[in-house]
Design an enzyme around this catalytic site. Sequence first.
Site, PDB file in Angstrom:
ATOM      1  N   ARG A 158       0.878  -1.072  -0.078  1.00 32.74           N
ATOM      2  CA  ARG A 158      -0.086  -0.069   0.073  1.00 32.74           C
ATOM      3  C   ARG A 158       0.773   1.277   0.088  1.00 32.74           C
ATOM      4  O   ARG A 158       0.633   2.134  -0.708  1.00 32.74           O
ATOM      5  CB  ARG A 158      -1.000  -0.156   1.188  1.00 32.74           C
ATOM      6  CG  ARG A 158      -2.161  -1.034   1.042  1.00 32.74           C
ATOM      7  CD  ARG A 158      -2.996  -0.986   2.275  1.00 32.74           C
ATOM      8  NE  ARG A 158      -2.291  -1.560   3.364  1.00 32.74           N
ATOM      9  CZ  ARG A 158      -2.622  -1.342   4.757  1.00 32.74           C
ATOM     10  NH1 ARG A 158      -3.648  -0.726   5.114  1.00 32.74           N
ATOM     11  NH2 ARG A 158      -1.808  -1.826   5.965  1.00 32.74           N
ATOM     12  N   ASN A 210      -6.657  -2.659   1.895  1.00 33.74           N
ATOM     13  CA  ASN A 210      -6.649  -4.242   1.988  1.00 33.74           C
ATOM     14  C   ASN A 210      -8.136  -4.567   2.178  1.00 33.74           C
ATOM     15  O   ASN A 210      -8.641  -3.921   2.883  1.00 33.74           O
ATOM     16  CB  ASN A 210      -5.734  -4.523   3.080  1.00 33.74           C
ATOM     17  CG  ASN A 210      -4.334  -4.413   2.947  1.00 33.74           C
ATOM     18  OD1 ASN A 210      -3.943  -4.354   1.558  1.00 33.74           O
ATOM     19  ND2 ASN A 210      -3.342  -4.478   3.716  1.00 33.74           N
TER      20      ASN A 210
END
Length: 768
Positions: A20, A38
Site C-alpha cells: 500500500r 486491503n
Amino acid sequence: MTVERSRITVHGVVQGVGFRPFVARLADDLGLHGHCGNDDVSVFIEVEGKSASVSEFVRRLRTDAPPMAVIVDATAQPVPVRGDESFRIIDSRHVPGARTLVSPDVATCADCLRELADPRDRRYRHPFVNCTNCGPRFTVITDLPYDRPNTTMAEFPLCAACLAEYRDPADRRFHAQPVCCPDCGPHLFAEVDGHRIDGDDAVLTAVQGALRDGRIVAVKGLGGFHLVCDAADPTAVETLRARKHRPDKPFAVMTADLSAAAELCEISEPESALLRHAARPILLLRKKNTVSVADGIAPGIDDLGVMLPYTPLHHLLFTRTPGSHVDPPRVLVMTSGNLSGEPLCFDNDDARTRLRDIADVFLMHDRRIAVPCEDSVLAVEAGAVLPIRRSRGFAPLPVVLPAHGPEILAVGAEIKNTFCLTRQDYAFCSAHLGDMGSLESQRAFETSVRQLTHLHGITPEAVVADRHPGYSTHHWARRYSERTGVPLLTVQHHHAHVASLMAEHGLVGTTVLGVAFDGTGYGCDTTVWGGELLLVGPNILDTRRVGHVQPFSLPGGDAAVRNPVRVALALLHECGITDVDGLPCVEAIPTAERAAVESQLRSGLGCVRTTSAGRLFDGVASLLGVRHRVTYEAQAAIELEALARTAPHPAPLAMDVENDQLRLPLLVSGLVAGLRDGTPPAALALGFHHAVAAATADLVDRAATATGASTIGLTGGVFQNRLFLALVRAHWESSGYRVLTHHRVPPNDGGLSLGQAVIGAAATMRGP
C-alpha cells in the site's frame, strides 16, 4: 486533457510487504489521485488522472512492486471520475471467510545490511534486523490475518522506537510484523561445553572460534537448524559425516559472498541472478576450484551446492567480531540439522536432544519457529530454473489453477515428500518434508498438514494418495479418511507426475504426451513402472500408456535399488549376455552374492519386473564401474552423469525402439563391447546418455504421430539429470513440438502432490 479513473484489484502476496505505501508513492509520482486499501484477499485501488498516467500506473504495479510482493493477478476496469484531490490509504475491509496469501521468507535486503554494518545505527550488528522488504514470514506465522499477534514475534513487545516505525506509512518498516531491535528482541545465546554464553558479540566470538578449531556447530536459522563446520577443514567435514550418518551424499556450502562462490565454481549470469535471488536457494554449480574446500564435501561428482547468506546472523558469522582476533570463515558447510532420514530440528529443546551426539556447540535464539522449512535447491538448465527441492523462499506460494474447484488434500509420495492443498483456484504445495521412512518424519508430516490446513482455512472434501499400498502416506490417508469420513482417492504415480507438469504450466484441460522417467512407481500391471510414455487429457482423469522401457528384473526388489551391481547383472541376463567375466560389475560382487542373484534371475524367485529408467541408469553405472553400492538416492546415476560430462566425445552407441518400447539388447551389448575394446568409461557413459536420449525422442515421435499430440512433457526424477534433459530436448528444437519441463515444482517426487491434487479435484467435481 483526458482524465479517467480505474478500479484495480490485485491478488497475491500483497499484504505485509509494503504494497500500500508503494501504491501511494507510485500514484504521487504519476500525479494520480484516489485511494487504496486491503481486504482479506486483495489490495483494492482506485486512481484517476491523465489516461497515459493511469496506464503507466497499471504497468508499474507489476514491474516496480516491492521485493516481497508476488502478484498472482491484477485486473483493471474503468469507473466514473470522482474528482479526488489527493491519494489516500484507507481502512481495511473484512471479507467473511476469506484467507489471504502468505509470503515466503526472504533474504535480508540491502537497506537492512547497511544498517547491520553501520556503527551509528541502532540496529548495528543486530542478528534479527528486518523490514517490510525482507526477513521471516512463513516460518513465524501461526494464523491469519498476518498481524504481529498471529506470529511468534508476539512474544516480543515493540519498543517505542520500533512502534513508531511500524505505524508510519512513510517508513519502510510500516506494518512489518517481525520488526525489532536490540532493545525488544529476539536475542542470541550459545551453549558451549555445558555453559551458556549471552551477548551477541560474545556468542559470535565463541562460535567463530569453535569453527576455527574444527568443531561442529548447530545453528538455528529461519526455518530450522543447520549443522555447520569449516568447509576448508577435511577432518571437521569427515567428523560431521560420521556423526550425521551421511557417508557420501553431498553437503551444501554457504560462502561469504558472491566472489567467494565464484572462486569455487563456474557461475553464469542466470546462475548469479539466482544466487542473489531473494529466496537465496542452494544452487547446483559446476566445480571450478576445490583447493579451498575439503574433498569430502561433494565426493564423486562435479557439482557443488552453494548458497549465499540470507539472514543477518549468517552475515555476522562471516564478519570479524569487534575486539576478536579470530578470522571469520569464507566457506562453511551448511547442512540440515538432523540425522540422515529424520525430520529437520527446529525447536531448541528438540535440537539439544536429537543433535547432542553431532554438534559440539549450539548457536540458538529465543524466537520460536512456527513452521519448519528446509533450504530450497535449484539448478539452471538452458538458462532456465530447474527446481530440485522447493521449500524456503518459495513455499507456500501457490500454483494458480485454471478454475475454482473443491478443497483437496493430496499427501504426496514416500520420498522427497510434500503435500498439497487446494482452495478456490490455488494449489498450495508444502515445504519439503523429506523421506517418510521414520516415525519422526510421519509425525512431522501430520503436524505440518494440521498447520497448513488451519492456516489456509481448508476443510478437505477429498484426500488423495499414491496408489502404492505400501507407502506410509497411503496408510496415513486411509486412516484420515476413516477418521473423518472424507473420501479417499488414489492416483497412479506417473499420471500424477505428468499432471503436476501440466498444472504448473496452466495446461490442465489440454492434451500432453508425458515422458515420466523415474526410479519406481506402482504400475497398472504386474510390473513396477518408471520409464513411461503417458498420453494425458484433455480430461485430466484420462490417461493412456503409449510406450515404456523394456521390462527387466530387479533381483531382491528394494535390495537392487541399494545395490546397482545387482541391476547390472539383471541387465546382462535380460539381454542374454553370458560372457561376463572381467566386467567391472562382476569383479565388484562377492562370489556368493553373485551366485544368489544369478539364481534369482534364472528362476524369477525374489525378482520384481520393472520398466524403470532410473534403475537402468543405476545398472549402467555399475556396468561401467562407476558405482556398485549406493548410500543415497540416485547416487549411481548422478556419478554416471558427472563421468559422462568429462568425455570429449560420446562412444557410438544405439538403442532400438520396437513395439512401443525402448529395447535394451543393442544398448547393453554395445556397452559390453566397448568395455572389452578398451573404450574409456567416460566415453561410454556419454554415449549411453546420447543413445537413450535419441531413442526416447524416436519413441515420442512415433507416439505423437499416432496420437496427434503436439505438446511433450518431460517429468520424473531422471529429468533432474541436466545432461540427459538437454540431449532429449535437443532432438525437438526445430520440430514444432511444444516441450514442457519443470520450472516451479520439482520433476522428482517433491512435485508429485500437485499432480495428485489436480487429479483429485477433477475426480471430486465429476462425482461418483
